[in-house]
Design a protein around this motif. Structure first.
Motif, PDB file in Angstrom:
ATOM      1  N   ASP A 197      61.188  35.040  48.057  1.00  4.27           N
ATOM      2  CA  ASP A 197      60.769  33.656  48.313  1.00  4.27           C
ATOM      3  C   ASP A 197      59.343  33.589  48.858  1.00  4.27           C
ATOM      4  OD1 ASP A 197      61.155  30.957  48.132  1.00  4.27           O
ATOM      5  OD2 ASP A 197      62.113  30.746  50.091  1.00  4.27           O
ATOM      6  N   ASN A 198      58.503  34.502  48.379  1.00  2.00           N
ATOM      7  CA  ASN A 198      57.101  34.533  48.793  1.00  2.00           C
ATOM      8  C   ASN A 198      56.287  33.775  47.748  1.00  2.00           C
ATOM      9  OD1 ASN A 198      54.478  35.136  49.584  1.00  2.00           O
ATOM     10  ND2 ASN A 198      54.985  37.223  50.185  1.00  2.00           N
ATOM     11  N   VAL A 199      56.256  32.459  47.878  1.00  2.00           N
ATOM     12  CA  VAL A 199      55.619  31.607  46.867  1.00  2.00           C
ATOM     13  C   VAL A 199      54.126  31.891  46.758  1.00  2.00           C
ATOM     14  CG1 VAL A 199      55.146  29.232  46.163  1.00  2.00           C
ATOM     15  CG2 VAL A 199      57.340  29.814  47.211  1.00  2.00           C
ATOM     16  N   GLU A 200      53.479  32.089  47.894  1.00  2.00           N
ATOM     17  CA  GLU A 200      52.028  32.309  47.888  1.00  2.00           C
ATOM     18  C   GLU A 200      51.670  33.568  47.104  1.00  2.00           C
ATOM     19  OE1 GLU A 200      53.845  31.705  50.488  1.00  2.00           O
ATOM     20  OE2 GLU A 200      53.071  29.873  51.449  1.00  2.00           O
ATOM     21  N   ALA A 201      52.352  34.680  47.417  1.00  2.00           N
ATOM     22  CA  ALA A 201      52.060  35.937  46.723  1.00  2.00           C
ATOM     23  C   ALA A 201      52.468  35.865  45.258  1.00  2.00           C
ATOM     24  CB  ALA A 201      52.781  37.091  47.419  1.00  2.00           C
ATOM     25  N   LEU A 202      53.583  35.186  44.978  1.00  2.00           N
ATOM     26  CA  LEU A 202      54.040  35.041  43.600  1.00  2.00           C
ATOM     27  C   LEU A 202      53.041  34.237  42.777  1.00  2.00           C
ATOM     28  CD1 LEU A 202      56.132  35.280  41.348  1.00  2.00           C
ATOM     29  CD2 LEU A 202      57.349  33.326  42.364  1.00  2.00           C
ATOM     30  N   GLY A 203      52.555  33.144  43.352  1.00  2.00           N
ATOM     31  CA  GLY A 203      51.576  32.323  42.648  1.00  2.00           C
ATOM     32  C   GLY A 203      50.290  33.074  42.388  1.00  2.00           C
ATOM     33  N   ALA A 204      49.838  33.833  43.376  1.00  2.00           N
ATOM     34  CA  ALA A 204      48.609  34.615  43.214  1.00  2.00           C
ATOM     35  C   ALA A 204      48.801  35.689  42.147  1.00  2.00           C
ATOM     36  CB  ALA A 204      48.209  35.242  44.542  1.00  2.00           C
ATOM     37  N   ALA A 205      49.955  36.344  42.170  1.00  2.00           N
ATOM     38  CA  ALA A 205      50.234  37.381  41.169  1.00  2.00           C
ATOM     39  C   ALA A 205      50.292  36.786  39.776  1.00  2.00           C
ATOM     40  CB  ALA A 205      51.549  38.083  41.504  1.00  2.00           C
ATOM     41  N   ARG A 206      50.879  35.585  39.661  1.00  2.00           N
ATOM     42  CA  ARG A 206      50.972  34.950  38.348  1.00  2.00           C
ATOM     43  C   ARG A 206      49.576  34.637  37.783  1.00  2.00           C
ATOM     44  NH1 ARG A 206      55.031  32.140  35.758  1.00  2.00           N
ATOM     45  NH2 ARG A 206      56.302  33.766  36.720  1.00  2.00           N
ATOM     46  N   ILE A 207      48.673  34.229  38.651  1.00  2.00           N
ATOM     47  CA  ILE A 207      47.312  33.910  38.202  1.00  2.00           C
ATOM     48  C   ILE A 207      46.573  35.176  37.757  1.00  2.00           C
ATOM     49  CG2 ILE A 207      45.059  33.069  38.966  1.00  2.00           C
ATOM     50  CD1 ILE A 207      46.658  31.165  40.855  1.00  2.00           C
ATOM     51  N   VAL A 208      46.621  36.201  38.599  1.00  2.00           N
ATOM     52  CA  VAL A 208      45.893  37.439  38.310  1.00  2.00           C
ATOM     53  C   VAL A 208      46.486  38.176  37.113  1.00  2.00           C
ATOM     54  CG1 VAL A 208      45.293  39.717  39.217  1.00  2.00           C
ATOM     55  CG2 VAL A 208      45.119  37.701  40.688  1.00  2.00           C
ATOM     56  N   MET A 209      47.826  38.134  37.003  1.00  2.00           N
ATOM     57  CA  MET A 209      48.494  38.884  35.947  1.00  2.00           C
ATOM     58  C   MET A 209      48.742  38.036  34.705  1.00  2.00           C
ATOM     59  SD  MET A 209      51.226  41.069  38.224  1.00  2.00           S
ATOM     60  CE  MET A 209      51.406  42.394  37.017  1.00  2.00           C
ATOM     61  N   GLY A 210      48.133  36.867  34.655  1.00  2.00           N
ATOM     62  CA  GLY A 210      48.257  36.013  33.481  1.00  2.00           C
ATOM     63  C   GLY A 210      47.259  36.427  32.419  1.00  2.00           C
ATOM     64  N   ILE A 211      46.331  35.547  32.111  1.00  2.00           N
ATOM     65  CA  ILE A 211      45.339  35.832  31.071  1.00  2.00           C
ATOM     66  C   ILE A 211      44.469  37.053  31.399  1.00  2.00           C
ATOM     67  CG2 ILE A 211      43.203  34.952  30.036  1.00  2.00           C
ATOM     68  CD1 ILE A 211      44.507  32.346  29.602  1.00  2.00           C
ATOM     69  N   PRO A 212      44.018  37.242  32.639  1.00  2.00           N
ATOM     70  CA  PRO A 212      43.181  38.427  32.909  1.00  2.00           C
ATOM     71  C   PRO A 212      43.860  39.746  32.528  1.00  2.00           C
ATOM     72  CG  PRO A 212      42.987  36.871  34.707  1.00  2.00           C
ATOM     73  CD  PRO A 212      44.088  36.360  33.835  1.00  2.00           C
ATOM     74  N   LEU A 213      45.123  39.909  32.913  1.00  2.00           N
ATOM     75  CA  LEU A 213      45.831  41.153  32.586  1.00  2.00           C
ATOM     76  C   LEU A 213      46.101  41.247  31.085  1.00  2.00           C
ATOM     77  CD1 LEU A 213      47.207  43.739  33.568  1.00  2.00           C
ATOM     78  CD2 LEU A 213      49.326  42.413  33.840  1.00  2.00           C
ATOM     79  N   TYR A 214      46.473  40.135  30.477  1.00  2.00           N
ATOM     80  CA  TYR A 214      46.730  40.138  29.038  1.00  2.00           C
ATOM     81  C   TYR A 214      45.459  40.487  28.261  1.00  2.00           C
ATOM     82  CZ  TYR A 214      47.475  38.413  24.309  1.00  2.00           C
ATOM     83  OH  TYR A 214      47.540  38.305  22.937  1.00  2.00           O
TER      84      TYR A 214
END
Length: 233
Positions: A197-214
């Protein structure tokens, strides 16, 4: 003897379903090449504009939620950004499909989060999307039709001829596993954050691991699967 009349013209070769699928995947992938023959990662993700449109709704959702600790304004703000992008593209008549797809994604995420009342559920649809792509890509390798080979093969003008060369098949299998790794990494990192339930870390991970990682995975996938004689190699 055949009862069919002889027209004197050679019969047309039957369409190959694999060729048709590969062509459709290549056309729908949006992958572009540079003049030197390398993959144009920035253009593939829609340029700076496409990058902003893909990232900003999630950034706004996370920022507003962290500032207010209230789900509703975070959802409204994120949806508003997506709607603005769609309206702008509609007025300019450019890339509307991409904008509508992005809007639909934000709407689905918002509906899930609003239904449960939990901000972390804004990210749940992404887990299913990543899982589905991971499974589809992995299966394609196991059945010896790696999907990145179908996509890259037509972009490079190889069609499906690469399947006759064991080295090319292996290269495209590796390329496909790289993209599988992108989706697997997202799930391995983000699912524990979701259950914590760590929304802040989850949201940050989703941003970084979205298009940049792809984008990084796509570039590496293209690099390891390039033919020996490909321009710019």
């Amino acid at each position: 003897m055949s009862d069919e009349p002889d027209t004197g013209r050679p019969s047309e070769p039957e369409a190959n379903p694999a060729d048709d699928l590969g062509r459709r995947l290549a056309e729908g992938s949006g992958i572009h090449r540079t003049a030197s023959g390398q993959v144009d990662v920035l253009k593939t993700v829609g340029g700076i504009r496409g990058l902003v449109e893909a990232l900003l709704p999630g950034i706004v959702f996370l920022g507003v939620f962290m500032a207010t600790r209230d789900l509703n304004p975070a959802l409204v703000s994120s949806l508003a950004i997506a709607v603005v992008f769609t309206i702008v593209r509609l007025l300019r008549k450019s890339g509307l499909t991409q904008a509508l797809t992005g809007l639909a994604g934000v709407v689905i995420c918002a509906l899930v989060a609003r239904t449960t009342g939990n901000a972390r559920d804004f990210y749940v649809p992404g887990f299913f999307t990543n899982g589905a792509y991971l499974v589809a890509l992995a299966i394609s390798v196991f059945v010896r039709w790696p999907l990145m080979g179908l996509v890259f093969g037509f972009i490079r003008g190889e069609g499906t001829d690469w399947r006759r060369d064991s080295a090319r098949r292996a290269a495209y299998a590796v390329a496909t596993w790289i993209i599988v790794g992108v989706f697997a990494a997202r799930l391995l990192v983000q699912l524990p954050l979701y259950f914590a339930d760590n929304v802040e870390a989850l949201g940050a991970a989703r941003i970084v691991m979205g298009i940049p990682l792809y984008a990084m995975g796509l570039w590496l996938s293209w690099l390891v699967s390039r033919p020996a004689a490909e321009p710019g190699s």
